[in-house]
Scaffold this motif. Sequence first.
Motif, PDB file in Angstrom:
ATOM      1  N   UNK A 156       2.126  -3.780   4.017  1.00 48.16           N
ATOM      2  CA  UNK A 156       0.583  -3.949   3.245  1.00 48.16           C
ATOM      3  C   UNK A 156       0.637  -2.935   1.580  1.00 48.16           C
ATOM      4  N   UNK A 157      -0.518  -3.097   1.560  1.00 48.15           N
ATOM      5  CA  UNK A 157      -1.028  -3.206  -0.180  1.00 48.15           C
ATOM      6  C   UNK A 157      -1.703  -1.783  -0.278  1.00 48.15           C
ATOM      7  N   UNK A 158      -1.975  -0.914  -0.712  1.00 51.44           N
ATOM      8  CA  UNK A 158      -2.900   0.052  -0.796  1.00 51.44           C
ATOM      9  C   UNK A 158      -4.177  -0.856  -0.365  1.00 51.44           C
ATOM     10  N   UNK A 159      -5.214  -0.656  -0.336  1.00 51.45           N
ATOM     11  CA  UNK A 159      -6.437  -0.139  -0.266  1.00 51.45           C
ATOM     12  C   UNK A 159      -6.808  -0.727  -1.234  1.00 51.45           C
ATOM     13  N   UNK A 160      -6.771   0.238  -2.131  1.00 49.03           N
ATOM     14  CA  UNK A 160      -7.184   0.264  -3.378  1.00 49.03           C
ATOM     15  C   UNK A 160      -6.497  -0.903  -4.483  1.00 49.03           C
TER      16      UNK A 160
END
Length: 178
Positions: A156-160
């Motif tokens: 996944x990507x970091x949420x930011x």
Amino acid sequence: MKKLSLKELNRVNVEVFKSQPKAPIVLVLDNVRSGLNVGSAFRTSDAFALEKIYLCGITSKPPHREILKTAIGATESMDWVYFDNTLEAVEKLKKDGFKVIAVEQARESCSLQEVENQTFTKTALVFGNEVSGVKDEVMKEVDACVEVPQFGTKHSLNISVCVGVVVWEFFRYWKYKN
């Protein structure tokens, strides 16, 4: 090439920002644990003049120190509201005519580039907890699910980062394609 000065950027002040038209996009932060990520979501929301941010569950609220560190003043310009329970936020958004879209890896999700074919009016984007994602009970209530395609080894990507990518795409479709 010469960088623009702050004055040359010609940004509006908070008073003008509050009164200008907003993109019909609401961010819903479902139990986001990092104040730094919340602050980043505020800053991104300000950059694209989004309508509002819904902070839900354990998501920290301004004036939290970590939020202020990354928001750099966006907590003053962005409207936000807090809900104890994300389902309450989703129900309110649906009642108010928003299409609620989870940003999550799910069987029924469509890839972000497929969103281009949609017509955008009022959209709420739900971003989940950094570890567990959008709650299962919330996933059952959303209208759709979208995910950012990824081609590396991480899950996944970091949420930011994810907020920036997804908001830009939805904003771009709303602003320039409709």
